[in-house]
Design a protein around this motif. Sequence first.
Motif, PDB file in Angstrom:
ATOM      1  N   LEU A  27       0.832  -1.206   0.000  1.00  0.00           N
ATOM      2  CA  LEU A  27       0.000   0.000   0.000  1.00  0.00           C
ATOM      3  C   LEU A  27       0.866   1.255   0.000  1.00  0.00           C
ATOM      4  O   LEU A  27       0.573   2.231  -0.701  1.00  0.00           O
ATOM      5  CB  LEU A  27      -0.958  -0.004   1.189  1.00  0.00           C
ATOM      6  N   ALA A  28       1.945   1.226   0.776  1.00  0.00           N
ATOM      7  CA  ALA A  28       2.851   2.383   0.825  1.00  0.00           C
ATOM      8  C   ALA A  28       3.434   2.666  -0.556  1.00  0.00           C
ATOM      9  O   ALA A  28       3.502   3.817  -0.987  1.00  0.00           O
ATOM     10  CB  ALA A  28       3.966   2.140   1.844  1.00  0.00           C
ATOM     11  N   THR A  29       3.836   1.626  -1.245  1.00  0.00           N
ATOM     12  CA  THR A  29       4.379   1.796  -2.593  1.00  0.00           C
ATOM     13  C   THR A  29       3.327   2.413  -3.509  1.00  0.00           C
ATOM     14  O   THR A  29       3.609   3.354  -4.260  1.00  0.00           O
ATOM     15  CB  THR A  29       4.851   0.439  -3.159  1.00  0.00           C
ATOM     16  N   GLU A  30       2.109   1.911  -3.432  1.00  0.00           N
ATOM     17  CA  GLU A  30       1.019   2.422  -4.270  1.00  0.00           C
ATOM     18  C   GLU A  30       0.680   3.879  -3.948  1.00  0.00           C
ATOM     19  O   GLU A  30       0.254   4.627  -4.821  1.00  0.00           O
ATOM     20  CB  GLU A  30      -0.229   1.555  -4.120  1.00  0.00           C
ATOM     21  N   LEU A  31       0.840   4.270  -2.680  1.00  0.00           N
ATOM     22  CA  LEU A  31       0.521   5.647  -2.270  1.00  0.00           C
ATOM     23  C   LEU A  31       1.745   6.553  -2.333  1.00  0.00           C
ATOM     24  O   LEU A  31       1.667   7.735  -1.985  1.00  0.00           O
ATOM     25  CB  LEU A  31      -0.085   5.658  -0.865  1.00  0.00           C
ATOM     26  N   ASP A  32       2.885   5.992  -2.738  1.00  0.00           N
ATOM     27  CA  ASP A  32       4.135   6.736  -2.877  1.00  0.00           C
ATOM     28  C   ASP A  32       4.528   7.433  -1.572  1.00  0.00           C
ATOM     29  O   ASP A  32       4.799   8.637  -1.538  1.00  0.00           O
ATOM     30  CB  ASP A  32       4.034   7.753  -4.022  1.00  0.00           C
ATOM     31  N   ALA A  33       4.533   6.651  -0.498  1.00  0.00           N
ATOM     32  CA  ALA A  33       4.893   7.187   0.820  1.00  0.00           C
ATOM     33  C   ALA A  33       5.624   6.102   1.622  1.00  0.00           C
ATOM     34  O   ALA A  33       5.575   4.922   1.269  1.00  0.00           O
ATOM     35  CB  ALA A  33       3.643   7.659   1.556  1.00  0.00           C
ATOM     36  N   TRP A  37       4.731   5.682   7.800  1.00  0.00           N
ATOM     37  CA  TRP A  37       3.821   6.833   7.667  1.00  0.00           C
ATOM     38  C   TRP A  37       2.505   6.382   7.036  1.00  0.00           C
ATOM     39  O   TRP A  37       1.426   6.747   7.509  1.00  0.00           O
ATOM     40  CB  TRP A  37       4.452   7.942   6.823  1.00  0.00           C
ATOM     41  N   THR A  38       2.576   5.594   5.966  1.00  0.00           N
ATOM     42  CA  THR A  38       1.376   5.139   5.278  1.00  0.00           C
ATOM     43  C   THR A  38       0.484   4.330   6.206  1.00  0.00           C
ATOM     44  O   THR A  38      -0.736   4.546   6.253  1.00  0.00           O
ATOM     45  CB  THR A  38       1.749   4.283   4.047  1.00  0.00           C
ATOM     46  N   LEU A  42      -3.232   5.416   7.241  1.00  0.00           N
ATOM     47  CA  LEU A  42      -4.403   4.587   6.946  1.00  0.00           C
ATOM     48  C   LEU A  42      -5.126   4.145   8.219  1.00  0.00           C
ATOM     49  O   LEU A  42      -6.311   3.830   8.188  1.00  0.00           O
ATOM     50  CB  LEU A  42      -3.999   3.376   6.103  1.00  0.00           C
ATOM     51  N   LEU A  43      -4.418   4.150   9.342  1.00  0.00           N
ATOM     52  CA  LEU A  43      -5.045   3.830  10.627  1.00  0.00           C
ATOM     53  C   LEU A  43      -5.577   5.078  11.334  1.00  0.00           C
ATOM     54  O   LEU A  43      -6.140   4.990  12.415  1.00  0.00           O
ATOM     55  CB  LEU A  43      -4.053   3.084  11.530  1.00  0.00           C
ATOM     56  N   SER A 121      11.000  10.960  10.747  1.00  0.00           N
ATOM     57  CA  SER A 121      10.669   9.724  10.023  1.00  0.00           C
ATOM     58  C   SER A 121      10.968   8.552  10.943  1.00  0.00           C
ATOM     59  O   SER A 121      11.713   8.678  11.924  1.00  0.00           O
ATOM     60  CB  SER A 121      11.461   9.613   8.717  1.00  0.00           C
ATOM     61  N   ILE A 122      10.365   7.438  10.631  1.00  0.00           N
ATOM     62  CA  ILE A 122      10.536   6.241  11.438  1.00  0.00           C
ATOM     63  C   ILE A 122      10.550   5.053  10.488  1.00  0.00           C
ATOM     64  O   ILE A 122       9.872   5.062   9.469  1.00  0.00           O
ATOM     65  CB  ILE A 122       9.428   6.116  12.500  1.00  0.00           C
TER      66      ILE A 122
END
Length: 148
Positions: A27-33, A37-38, A42-43, A121-122
Amino acid sequence: MHPLTKNEAGAIVRAARIRAGLTWAELATELDAAPVWTTAALLGQHPLSTKQARRAAELLELDENVVTALQDQPYRGSDPATAADPTIYRFHEAISVYGPALKELIHEEFGDGIMSAINFSIDVARRPDPDGDRVVVTFDGKFLDYRW
């Protein structure tokens, strides 16, 4: 149309992600993030852009109520009941034990100030170890000095 809270939308996203057979990293790849963080967004801990919310909706078959909630500005932080989860509690425990030492070491290295959790960032990674794989969590926050 009943407006959803960020937490309600997050619960819907969690279930939809499992149904869709997607990982948080995918999902992170698809949202480019970034993955952490993604996942947090999303949560319910960050607002998604319209483009990101719409892409998540496509991937997870989410309705407009969820798309709207994903874009809302959140009230950050977690529900106190969440702190009882064993994984989350270990982070509280680690900060309880090592927080004062980290504070001392940050002040010794950087001076009077704090690590930003906004300019931040984490990352979470796995490190193989013969005694059992290790969880590596990296916090990377900008140093903010106290100024008068």
